[in-house]
Scaffold this motif. Structure first.
Motif, PDB file in Angstrom:
ATOM      1  N   HIS A   1      -4.276  18.942  -5.095  1.00 31.65           N
ATOM      2  CA  HIS A   1      -3.491  20.166  -4.795  1.00 31.65           C
ATOM      3  C   HIS A   1      -2.180  19.783  -4.101  1.00 31.65           C
ATOM      4  CE1 HIS A   1      -6.624  22.589  -6.188  1.00 31.65           C
ATOM      5  NE2 HIS A   1      -7.584  21.968  -5.398  1.00 31.65           N
ATOM      6  N   ALA A   2      -2.062  18.603  -3.669  1.00 32.15           N
ATOM      7  CA  ALA A   2      -0.939  18.108  -2.766  1.00 32.15           C
ATOM      8  C   ALA A   2       0.075  17.239  -3.659  1.00 32.15           C
ATOM      9  CB  ALA A   2      -1.361  17.136  -1.557  1.00 32.15           C
ATOM     10  N   GLU A   3       1.327  17.813  -3.630  1.00 35.12           N
ATOM     11  CA  GLU A   3       2.499  17.230  -4.294  1.00 35.12           C
ATOM     12  C   GLU A   3       2.623  15.668  -3.746  1.00 35.12           C
ATOM     13  OE1 GLU A   3       5.776  16.596  -6.774  1.00 35.12           O
ATOM     14  OE2 GLU A   3       4.498  18.500  -6.490  1.00 35.12           O
ATOM     15  N   GLN A   4       2.111  15.287  -2.719  1.00 31.64           N
ATOM     16  CA  GLN A   4       2.380  13.984  -2.090  1.00 31.64           C
ATOM     17  C   GLN A   4       1.417  13.145  -2.685  1.00 31.64           C
ATOM     18  OE1 GLN A   4       2.169  16.904  -0.276  1.00 31.64           O
ATOM     19  NE2 GLN A   4       3.275  16.612   1.598  1.00 31.64           N
TER      20      GLN A   4
ATOM     21  N   LEU B   1       0.672  -1.232  -0.087  1.00 33.50           N
ATOM     22  CA  LEU B   1       0.050   0.040  -0.066  1.00 33.50           C
ATOM     23  C   LEU B   1       0.966   1.228   0.190  1.00 33.50           C
ATOM     24  CD1 LEU B   1      -2.765   1.594   0.413  1.00 33.50           C
ATOM     25  CD2 LEU B   1      -2.373   1.365   3.033  1.00 33.50           C
ATOM     26  N   VAL B   2       0.715   2.186  -0.889  1.00 40.06           N
ATOM     27  CA  VAL B   2       1.481   3.444  -1.024  1.00 40.06           C
ATOM     28  C   VAL B   2       0.506   4.518  -0.521  1.00 40.06           C
ATOM     29  CG1 VAL B   2       2.728   4.984  -2.477  1.00 40.06           C
ATOM     30  CG2 VAL B   2       2.637   2.387  -2.993  1.00 40.06           C
ATOM     31  N   ILE B   3       0.679   5.437   0.657  1.00 46.58           N
ATOM     32  CA  ILE B   3       0.422   6.234   1.017  1.00 46.58           C
ATOM     33  C   ILE B   3       0.953   7.495   0.976  1.00 46.58           C
ATOM     34  CG2 ILE B   3      -0.989   7.271   3.024  1.00 46.58           C
ATOM     35  CD1 ILE B   3      -1.270   4.469   4.487  1.00 46.58           C
ATOM     36  N   GLU B   4       0.668   8.296   0.021  1.00 48.07           N
ATOM     37  CA  GLU B   4       1.267   9.672  -0.387  1.00 48.07           C
ATOM     38  C   GLU B   4       2.952   9.433  -0.848  1.00 48.07           C
ATOM     39  OE1 GLU B   4      -1.026  12.839   2.328  1.00 48.07           O
ATOM     40  OE2 GLU B   4       1.001  12.457   2.877  1.00 48.07           O
ATOM     41  N   ALA B   5       2.993   9.731  -2.102  1.00 49.46           N
ATOM     42  CA  ALA B   5       4.186   9.750  -2.632  1.00 49.46           C
ATOM     43  C   ALA B   5       4.274  10.723  -3.824  1.00 49.46           C
ATOM     44  CB  ALA B   5       4.526   8.460  -3.274  1.00 49.46           C
ATOM     45  N   ALA B   6       5.600  11.324  -4.084  1.00 49.35           N
ATOM     46  CA  ALA B   6       5.916  12.423  -5.073  1.00 49.35           C
ATOM     47  C   ALA B   6       6.151  11.432  -6.290  1.00 49.35           C
ATOM     48  CB  ALA B   6       6.865  13.090  -4.795  1.00 49.35           C
ATOM     49  N   LEU B   7       6.270  12.140  -7.472  1.00 53.01           N
ATOM     50  CA  LEU B   7       6.384  11.354  -8.812  1.00 53.01           C
ATOM     51  C   LEU B   7       7.919  10.768  -8.845  1.00 53.01           C
ATOM     52  CD1 LEU B   7       4.739  13.788 -11.210  1.00 53.01           C
ATOM     53  CD2 LEU B   7       3.986  11.322 -10.763  1.00 53.01           C
ATOM     54  N   ARG B   8       8.429  11.213  -7.976  1.00 56.67           N
ATOM     55  CA  ARG B   8      10.116  10.844  -7.914  1.00 56.67           C
ATOM     56  C   ARG B   8      10.420  10.391  -6.523  1.00 56.67           C
ATOM     57  NH1 ARG B   8      13.470  11.652 -12.292  1.00 56.67           N
ATOM     58  NH2 ARG B   8      15.358  11.841 -10.821  1.00 56.67           N
ATOM     59  N   SER B   9      10.171   9.118  -6.325  1.00 51.93           N
ATOM     60  CA  SER B   9      10.205   8.674  -4.783  1.00 51.93           C
ATOM     61  C   SER B   9      10.510   7.367  -4.658  1.00 51.93           C
ATOM     62  CB  SER B   9       8.976   8.952  -4.065  1.00 51.93           C
ATOM     63  OG  SER B   9       7.962   8.154  -4.251  1.00 51.93           O
TER      64      SER B   9
ATOM     65  N   LEU C   1     -16.534  25.190   5.304  1.00 53.25           N
ATOM     66  CA  LEU C   1     -17.359  24.082   4.624  1.00 53.25           C
ATOM     67  C   LEU C   1     -18.647  23.901   5.511  1.00 53.25           C
ATOM     68  CD1 LEU C   1     -14.917  21.696   3.360  1.00 53.25           C
ATOM     69  CD2 LEU C   1     -15.714  23.716   2.185  1.00 53.25           C
ATOM     70  N   PRO C   2     -19.652  23.403   4.948  1.00 55.69           N
ATOM     71  CA  PRO C   2     -20.860  23.096   5.914  1.00 55.69           C
ATOM     72  C   PRO C   2     -20.604  22.004   6.802  1.00 55.69           C
ATOM     73  CG  PRO C   2     -21.450  23.205   3.450  1.00 55.69           C
ATOM     74  CD  PRO C   2     -19.893  23.340   3.607  1.00 55.69           C
ATOM     75  N   GLY C   3     -21.111  21.931   7.767  1.00 50.28           N
ATOM     76  CA  GLY C   3     -21.025  20.966   8.921  1.00 50.28           C
ATOM     77  C   GLY C   3     -19.768  21.457   9.853  1.00 50.28           C
ATOM     78  N   GLY C   4     -19.298  22.568   9.814  1.00 55.36           N
ATOM     79  CA  GLY C   4     -18.181  23.124  10.799  1.00 55.36           C
ATOM     80  C   GLY C   4     -16.770  22.636  10.296  1.00 55.36           C
ATOM     81  N   LEU C   5     -16.785  22.220   9.131  1.00 58.15           N
ATOM     82  CA  LEU C   5     -15.628  22.021   8.485  1.00 58.15           C
ATOM     83  C   LEU C   5     -14.602  22.980   7.952  1.00 58.15           C
ATOM     84  CD1 LEU C   5     -16.619  18.481   6.818  1.00 58.15           C
ATOM     85  CD2 LEU C   5     -15.699  18.710   9.166  1.00 58.15           C
ATOM     86  N   LEU C   6     -13.345  22.845   8.245  1.00 58.21           N
ATOM     87  CA  LEU C   6     -12.283  23.827   7.629  1.00 58.21           C
ATOM     88  C   LEU C   6     -11.521  22.902   6.482  1.00 58.21           C
ATOM     89  CD1 LEU C   6     -11.081  24.904  11.172  1.00 58.21           C
ATOM     90  CD2 LEU C   6     -12.709  26.022   9.654  1.00 58.21           C
ATOM     91  N   GLN C   7     -10.960  23.774   5.332  1.00 53.33           N
ATOM     92  CA  GLN C   7     -10.064  23.249   4.435  1.00 53.33           C
ATOM     93  C   GLN C   7      -9.297  24.305   3.853  1.00 53.33           C
ATOM     94  OE1 GLN C   7     -12.048  21.525   0.953  1.00 53.33           O
ATOM     95  NE2 GLN C   7     -10.696  20.022   0.615  1.00 53.33           N
ATOM     96  N   ARG C   8      -8.260  23.632   3.743  1.00 48.15           N
ATOM     97  CA  ARG C   8      -7.147  24.703   3.079  1.00 48.15           C
ATOM     98  C   ARG C   8      -7.497  24.992   1.846  1.00 48.15           C
ATOM     99  NH1 ARG C   8      -0.715  22.533   3.470  1.00 48.15           N
ATOM    100  NH2 ARG C   8       0.111  24.331   1.802  1.00 48.15           N
ATOM    101  N   ARG C   9      -6.807  25.921   1.409  1.00 49.91           N
ATOM    102  CA  ARG C   9      -7.261  26.392   0.255  1.00 49.91           C
ATOM    103  C   ARG C   9      -5.973  26.876  -0.918  1.00 49.91           C
ATOM    104  NH1 ARG C   9     -11.382  31.441  -1.477  1.00 49.91           N
ATOM    105  NH2 ARG C   9     -11.423  31.110  -3.702  1.00 49.91           N
ATOM    106  N   GLY C  10      -6.010  26.590  -2.341  1.00 53.55           N
ATOM    107  CA  GLY C  10      -4.823  26.903  -2.796  1.00 53.55           C
ATOM    108  C   GLY C  10      -3.721  25.712  -3.118  1.00 53.55           C
ATOM    109  N   LEU C  11      -3.042  25.832  -4.080  1.00 52.84           N
ATOM    110  CA  LEU C  11      -1.829  24.703  -4.568  1.00 52.84           C
ATOM    111  C   LEU C  11      -1.062  24.469  -3.314  1.00 52.84           C
ATOM    112  CD1 LEU C  11      -1.143  26.027  -8.022  1.00 52.84           C
ATOM    113  CD2 LEU C  11      -2.567  24.087  -7.169  1.00 52.84           C
ATOM    114  N   ALA C  12      -0.409  23.396  -3.147  1.00 53.61           N
ATOM    115  CA  ALA C  12       0.427  22.920  -1.999  1.00 53.61           C
ATOM    116  C   ALA C  12       1.753  23.648  -2.252  1.00 53.61           C
ATOM    117  CB  ALA C  12       0.566  21.428  -2.120  1.00 53.61           C
TER     118      ALA C  12
END
Length: 389
Positions: free
Chosen positions: A262-265, A230-238, A378-389
């Motif tokens: 938006h995440a490089e990972q 299982l791979v959990i987050e990886a850049a293109l060269r890793s 966001l609805p439901g009291g959630l927060l989310q980062r915005r923009g590119l990583a």
């Protein structure tokens, strides 16, 4: 293994210019490392050519020092073992992989190597969500009776080991150094807990320092030990993508966890999915997939192990510094709150648990990010980062 046999193995494996493939050809031709050591240069040349034959006949220049180092390590405890391909304890999945190590140093419980395993690998600089995913998936695998295999690196590897230990399960750390040279230093305590509740494994002779060229080599052992990876987050060269490729070449299942666009990972995982890796969102999907065909190995039933105690500094009640520069494995140059937010929606309570910050300080910083356009509610009291990583 007596001293003469050990010397013959080290002579074969440590001679400069003689790789694993040549060593396997020599073993196939002569039957044992002792027979290789006793063969004439002419006989050796018929198998590997004159240049390598001369190297084998001469042997490694530091053989006696290396032999002494291995002997000292083996004498350091009853939990230290040296396995060859012919040993009954040598793990069967690794034996059936394309390039199994001819010699394997093991510290810990040898029985761990005989239990069906799953590999979990990923970024050394993961997001906060990535660390959470690694702990959760590894914990679920451990609770289901699987051994969790990873590489002891910072980030996803360390979180996977921690998740398995916290669940009372077993885990294997495959090292890219000699088994007596724990790396990274930050994971020395973790490695000791793994040895007490699983096993440390290396193909490199004791004393081998952390060399960049050795870490891609150890990835084939991670892939070879697991029924799937299982791979959990990886850049293109890793290195994680190397492990996934090696797992695929060994005929093992490859799973990848999708992430934010938006995440490089996330890009390496998305590339794996495009190339045919199985997209998964829950541990149950992997467990169901591996258990579906009747002929696949099943994890052995086992009593639940008690998790090895962590040091006070690593414990769940360890003091947190609200002014800490970054989360473990993160980019120290990035705003620590942005790191804690990650890229997925998160509740205020979860964010506070991640940061350990007082409510007033956290709300003030969230307002700053919102005014700068780096945060959305966001609805439901959630927060989310915005923009590119």
């Amino acid at each position: 293994m007596d001293a003469d046999e050990l010397a013959a193995w080290l002579r074969l494996l440590l001679t400069p210019g003689v790789g694993r493939e040549s060593a396997r050809r020599l073993l196939g031709a002569f039957g044992s490392p002792q027979a290789v050591a006793g063969a004439t240069r002419a006989a050796l040349a018929e198998v590997v050519g004159p240049r390598q034959a001369a190297a084998v006949a001469a042997g490694p220049p530091q053989l006696q020092a290396q032999l002494a180092a291995v002997g000292r390590w083996l004498e350091g405890g009853s939990d230290r073992h040296l396995l060859t391909l012919g040993d009954a304890a040598y793990p069967q999945p690794l034996l059936e992989s394309p390039d199994p190590p001819l010699l394997l140093y093991v510290q810990g419980d040898l029985g761990t190597l005989g239990v069906t395993a799953l590999a979990v690998v990923g970024s050394r600089k993961p997001t906060a969500q990535g660390l959470d995913h690694a702990r959760r998936f590894a914990g679920a695998f451990a609770e289901s009776g699987f051994v969790v295999v990873s590489g002891l690196a910072l980030g996803i590897d360390g979180a996977a080991h921690e998740g398995a230990l916290a669940a009372g399960g077993r885990t294997i750390a495959v090292l890219g150094t000699g088994i007596d040279r724990l790396y990274p230093q930050r994971h020395v305590d973790l490695a000791r807990r793994i040895a007490a509740q699983g096993a440390l494994v290396s193909e490199f002779v004791p004393g081998t320092p952390p060399l960049a060229e050795n870490f891609p080599q150890r990835n084939r052992i991670i892939a070879g030990l697991g029924l799937g990876t299982l791979v959990i987050e990886a850049a293109l060269r890793s290195g994680s993508l190397i492990t996934a490729r090696l797992a695929n070449e060994a005929g093992r299942e490859v799973f990848a966890l999708p992430g934010s666009i938006h995440a490089e990972q996330s890009r390496g995982c998305h590339a794996l999915i495009r190339d045919g890796a199985r997209l998964v969102e829950t541990p149950a999907e992997i467990l169901d997939e591996l258990r579906r065909p009747a002929g696949l190995l099943q994890p052995a039933p086992r009593p639940r192990l008690r998790a090895t105690p962590r040091s006070a500094a690593d414990g769940p009640h360890a003091p947190r510094d609200p002014a800490a520069a970054a989360l473990p494995g993160g980019d120290a140059d990035e705003d620590p709150l942005l790191q804690a937010l990650g890229h997925d929606p998160i509740s205020l309570d979860s964010l506070q648990a991640r940061t350990g910050w007082p409510t007033s300080q956290l709300l003030a910083r969230l307002l700053e990010l919102e005014l700068r356009g780096q945060l959305v509610r966001l609805p439901g009291g959630l927060l989310q980062r915005r923009g590119l990583a």
